[in-house]
Write a protein that holds these residues in place. Structure first.
Motif, PDB file in Angstrom:
ATOM      1  N   PRO A  48      22.819 -27.268  -2.731  1.00 35.92           N
ATOM      2  CA  PRO A  48      24.065 -27.905  -2.283  1.00 35.92           C
ATOM      3  C   PRO A  48      25.157 -27.805  -3.338  1.00 35.92           C
ATOM      4  O   PRO A  48      24.876 -27.899  -4.540  1.00 35.92           O
ATOM      5  CB  PRO A  48      23.655 -29.356  -2.040  1.00 35.92           C
ATOM      6  CG  PRO A  48      22.421 -29.558  -2.849  1.00 35.92           C
ATOM      7  CD  PRO A  48      21.738 -28.224  -2.915  1.00 35.92           C
ATOM      8  N   PRO A  49      26.412 -27.619  -2.902  1.00 32.62           N
ATOM      9  CA  PRO A  49      27.505 -27.404  -3.850  1.00 32.62           C
ATOM     10  C   PRO A  49      27.691 -28.549  -4.845  1.00 32.62           C
ATOM     11  O   PRO A  49      28.063 -28.310  -5.989  1.00 32.62           O
ATOM     12  CB  PRO A  49      28.743 -27.239  -2.979  1.00 32.62           C
ATOM     13  CG  PRO A  49      28.301 -27.301  -1.577  1.00 32.62           C
ATOM     14  CD  PRO A  49      26.835 -27.546  -1.525  1.00 32.62           C
ATOM     15  N   LEU A  50      27.425 -29.771  -4.436  1.00 33.56           N
ATOM     16  CA  LEU A  50      27.580 -30.905  -5.344  1.00 33.56           C
ATOM     17  C   LEU A  50      26.267 -31.273  -6.041  1.00 33.56           C
ATOM     18  O   LEU A  50      26.212 -32.231  -6.803  1.00 33.56           O
ATOM     19  CB  LEU A  50      28.138 -32.124  -4.605  1.00 33.56           C
ATOM     20  CG  LEU A  50      29.553 -31.961  -4.056  1.00 33.56           C
ATOM     21  CD1 LEU A  50      29.999 -33.229  -3.342  1.00 33.56           C
ATOM     22  CD2 LEU A  50      30.525 -31.611  -5.167  1.00 33.56           C
ATOM     23  N   GLY A  51      25.209 -30.518  -5.748  1.00 28.95           N
ATOM     24  CA  GLY A  51      23.930 -30.760  -6.418  1.00 28.95           C
ATOM     25  C   GLY A  51      23.321 -32.107  -6.087  1.00 28.95           C
ATOM     26  O   GLY A  51      22.681 -32.731  -6.921  1.00 28.95           O
ATOM     27  N   ARG A  52      23.507 -32.527  -4.857  1.00 21.44           N
ATOM     28  CA  ARG A  52      22.984 -33.828  -4.443  1.00 21.44           C
ATOM     29  C   ARG A  52      21.995 -33.631  -3.296  1.00 21.44           C
ATOM     30  O   ARG A  52      22.269 -32.878  -2.364  1.00 21.44           O
ATOM     31  CB  ARG A  52      24.134 -34.719  -3.993  1.00 21.44           C
ATOM     32  CG  ARG A  52      23.683 -36.107  -3.672  1.00 21.44           C
ATOM     33  CD  ARG A  52      24.861 -37.002  -3.467  1.00 21.44           C
ATOM     34  NE  ARG A  52      24.379 -38.310  -3.074  1.00 21.44           N
ATOM     35  CZ  ARG A  52      25.086 -39.389  -3.127  1.00 21.44           C
ATOM     36  NH1 ARG A  52      26.326 -39.309  -3.556  1.00 21.44           N
ATOM     37  NH2 ARG A  52      24.598 -40.532  -2.760  1.00 21.44           N
ATOM     38  N   ALA A  53      20.879 -34.333  -3.394  1.00 18.55           N
ATOM     39  CA  ALA A  53      19.858 -34.240  -2.353  1.00 18.55           C
ATOM     40  C   ALA A  53      20.385 -34.791  -1.040  1.00 18.55           C
ATOM     41  O   ALA A  53      21.375 -35.519  -1.005  1.00 18.55           O
ATOM     42  CB  ALA A  53      18.613 -35.007  -2.787  1.00 18.55           C
TER      43      ALA A  53
END
Length: 157
Positions: free
Chosen positions: A142-147
């Motif tokens: 994911p672009p924001l690095g959030r699960a």
């Protein structure tokens, strides 16, 4: 209530359709599979943490190849004398590649076994939620690095 913050770094290592996992032993003796990794020492860089922890828990040398994301958990733990800790865990998840070493169990730590597991069989394992979070980050990047949102508010390790 005491406030506690733990920052930790973990690795998602996948090769030939298998993921490297370590078996975590809880204080009550329960055993569940988790991503190799663990707590960051004061002053330690997170990349150094994940390399050190993977070596300690699996025997392997790790090359971190990508930052997959961050995951934050919050929960309360009982402490001595009837008090509770307001705990927050910040988990930094990297993708990594094994570059050397030999698979072996950790000696005297929080895990007792390390093994490669078929990706197709992960759902059947007794595991902590971090395994699913790490795989979601690895698959989706994911672009924001959030699960995924389904993990928000989780109370499992």
């Amino acid at each position: 209530m005491n406030k506690e913050l733990r920052v930790a770094a973990y690795a998602v290592c996948v090769r030939d359709g298998k993921i490297l996992l370590a078996r975590w032993v809880a204080r009550d003796g329960a055993k569940r599979w988790t991503l190799p990794g663990g707590g960051m020492d004061h002053g330690e860089d997170p990349l150094d943490t994940v390399v050190r922890e993977v070596a300690e828990e699996t025997g392997y040398a790790l090359e971190p190849t990508r930052l997959l994301g961050l995951d934050s958990i919050k929960r309360q733990y009982p402490r001595r004398l009837g008090t509770f800790a307001d705990f927050q865990g910040l988990r930094i998840v990297y993708e990594g590649r094994v570059t050397g070493g030999e698979l072996r169990p950790e000696q005297g730590g929080s895990t007792d076994l390390a093994a490669w597991h078929e990706l197709s069989g992960v759902a059947a394992l007794e595991r902590v939620e971090l395994v699913d979070i790490g795989l979601d980050l690895w698959r989706g990047k994911p672009p924001l690095g959030r699960a995924a949102e389904r993990y928000r508010g989780s109370t499992t390790t």
